[in-house]
Write a protein that holds these residues in place. Structure first.
Motif, PDB file in Angstrom:
ATOM      1  N   ILE A 196       0.642  -1.301   0.047  1.00 62.74           N
ATOM      2  CA  ILE A 196      -0.086   0.047  -0.189  1.00 62.74           C
ATOM      3  C   ILE A 196       0.906   1.310   0.104  1.00 62.74           C
ATOM      4  N   ALA A 197       2.030   1.213   0.744  1.00 64.70           N
ATOM      5  CA  ALA A 197       2.690   2.232   0.829  1.00 64.70           C
ATOM      6  C   ALA A 197       3.630   2.697  -0.641  1.00 64.70           C
ATOM      7  N   ALA A 239       1.690   6.855  -6.892  1.00 64.67           N
ATOM      8  CA  ALA A 239       0.759   8.003  -7.265  1.00 64.67           C
ATOM      9  C   ALA A 239       1.239   9.282  -7.153  1.00 64.67           C
ATOM     10  N   ILE A 240       2.071   9.530  -6.082  1.00 61.84           N
ATOM     11  CA  ILE A 240       2.394  10.842  -5.861  1.00 61.84           C
ATOM     12  C   ILE A 240       3.644  11.009  -6.818  1.00 61.84           C
ATOM     13  N   VAL A 255       0.991   4.102  -2.798  1.00 60.70           N
ATOM     14  CA  VAL A 255       0.746   5.526  -2.649  1.00 60.70           C
ATOM     15  C   VAL A 255       1.961   6.590  -3.141  1.00 60.70           C
TER      16      VAL A 255
END
Length: 501
Positions: free
Chosen positions: A227-228, A234-235, A231
């Protein structure tokens, strides 16, 4: 014929003015000459570039290294039992070694094709895209229930992660002059080294979630790290930029200056930027790529092997804490080597120093000495391999000219060399614990290979540079000149190109 004076470039104000005039006057130039910058202005410009692209690249690679780092740390029997991976998936015999190996095979095979498409799909889309994809796969890995499912997800993880490291290194070569490269590789790889220090502690902490939602600790490690990574990917879509000529965070003058610096970095007329099949052939047929692969093996196999025998049979909490100091020490040595190497514009002495440290470290660990002495030896193993790694990467990047040839050559270098990780995954066997005589002996063998091929590579580069010096003098005496198109086509075989030693 314009010439590059030496590999050790000194950008004095006079040199800046002369080259700027030549740049603007060249027949193929479409750019105006950039304004000469003072040393302080140039430092501010590179700091501006560093702040924009290095942090996100470091975090992306840190995620990649964390994903692999926690897997490697689960080689510790106590940690694996706590996290439940071996028992739930019935990882008996050599099943875990096979699962590790099945990651490296597609990882190595896909690196070269991945670099070919990087420019086509643009770094700002390709690199975040594959980060997002492997984050999803890492998350799903936490839900596997059988050994075949684990192997399948490991293969998918290897495919998706393959494009990141060679892609990032190739991307950096498009931004930075070649004698500013190792420090930048060292910064983002240093982030991975720190990840090696703390990945085990992170895995140990997350393992206490065991039982939450009916999942064991090892599942939560994969899920949360996945999950990290999603993220971060996406950033990265919103932060990462493509190439200097399209970078909107730079002023037009700053873009021109960086393009100009890269143009004169290793050629008087710039590099070929358009893909042709001959670039692939040129990379595969280049002698230096294959010599450098042998040196790469000597560095990468010990690097991957270290985490498979660290640490030495203590309980899980103590074991994970003991891994931190060697990796922190390695990060410090890595950055010192990187800054020093760029300053003196040499790569081979620092790779050699890393191999010497590895030899000392593995010689201590193969010996029948107290555990405290073995732990001292791991500082040499970790520091030597991690500090030498950015040097071997930057060295070949410095010596390949032509954007696509460099991209293919570096991916080939890293892709084949990373089979050392597959080898390391299969030489530290549980029945050999705690001394791992076979594993340490084979690591020393690879270090010995480095001691053979490193001086051969340096001597070959010196001989090539001497031949070109002589040829260039003879051509100037006879009035022979190459056109800019011919020099670009020759790339690193051009008479004015000098190899970095």
């Amino acid at each position: 014929m314009s010439t590059v004076t030496t590999p050790a470039r000194s950008y004095s104000a006079e040199k800046v003015e002369v080259e700027a005039v030549e740049y603007a006057a060249s027949p193929d130039s479409t750019h105006v000459p950039p304004p000469p910058l003072t040393p302080e202005q140039e430092k501010r410009l590179w700091r501006k570039v560093d702040k924009r692209i290095l942090p996100i690249l470091t975090i992306m690679y840190l995620c990649s290294f964390l994903d692999r780092g926690t897997s490697a740390h689960r080689r510790s029997e106590g940690n694996a039992k706590i996290q439940g991976l071996t028992t739930q998936l019935d990882l008996t015999g050599n099943k875990y070694n096979i699962a590790l190996t099945m990651y490296f095979i597609p990882y190595c095979l896909c690196e070269c094709p991945a670099n070919l498409v990087l420019k086509k799909f643009k770094p700002s889309r390709w690199l975040p895209g594959i980060t997002l994809l492997w984050g999803v796969i890492m998350t799903l890995m936490g839900l596997v229930k059988t050994y075949p499912q684990l192997v399948g997800t490991r293969i998918c993880l290897g495919i998706t992660e393959a494009g990141l490291f060679p892609g990032v290194v190739y991307y950096l070569t498009l931004w930075y002059p070649r004698h500013m490269l190792q420090y930048r590789v060292g910064v983002f790889y240093g982030g991975a080294t720190i990840a090696g220090a703390f990945s085990g502690i992170l895995a140990y902490g997350i393992s206490f979630m065991s039982g939450t939602a009916g999942l064991l600790g090892w599942s939560w490690i994969f899920i949360l790290e996945g999950i990290a990574t999603v993220v971060v990917g996406a950033i990265a879509f919103f932060v990462l930029v493509d190439f200097p000529d399209t970078a909107k965070f730079l002023t037009p003058e700053e873009r021109e200056y960086i393009i100009w610096r890269k143009k004169y970095d290793n050629s008087s007329v710039g590099e070929e930027e358009h893909f042709q099949l001959r670039h692939i052939k040129a990379a595969f047929m280049d002698w230096q790529v294959w010599l450098q692969i042998m040196v790469y093996f000597a560095v990468i196999t010990p690097l991957y092997g270290i985490s498979l025998f660290l640490p030495f049979g203590y309980n899980t909490a103590v074991s994970e804490l003991l891994t931190v100091p060697p990796y922190v020490c390695a990060t410090i040595v890595l950055l010192i080597f990187a800054v020093w190497s760029d300053r003196v514009q040499l790569r081979s002495p620092f790779v050699f120093a890393g191999l010497v440290m590895c030899m000392i470290g593995f010689a201590i660990n193969i010996s029948d000495v107290p555990v405290g002495v073995k732990y001292f030896g791991t500082f040499f193993c970790v520091s030597g391999s991690y500090a030498a790694f950015p040097g071997i990467i930057a060295w070949l990047g410095n010596n390949l000219a032509g954007q696509y040839k460099r991209g293919v050559g570096m991916a080939l270098h890293i892709g084949i060399g990373n089979f050392g990780g597959a080898i390391a995954s299969n030489i530290y066997l549980s029945e050999d614990a705690p001394r791992y005589v076979l594993g340490h002996a084979l690591e020393l063998m690879f270090v010995g290979i480095g001691f053979i091929f490193l001086p051969i590579t340096v001597l070959a580069y010196k001989r090539a540079n001497a031949i070109r010096e002589r040829q260039q003098r003879e051509m100037e005496e006879k009035g022979i000149k190459f056109s800019p198109e011919e020099l670009r086509r020759l790339g690193d075989r051009a008479p004015d190109f000098r190899y970095t030693l």
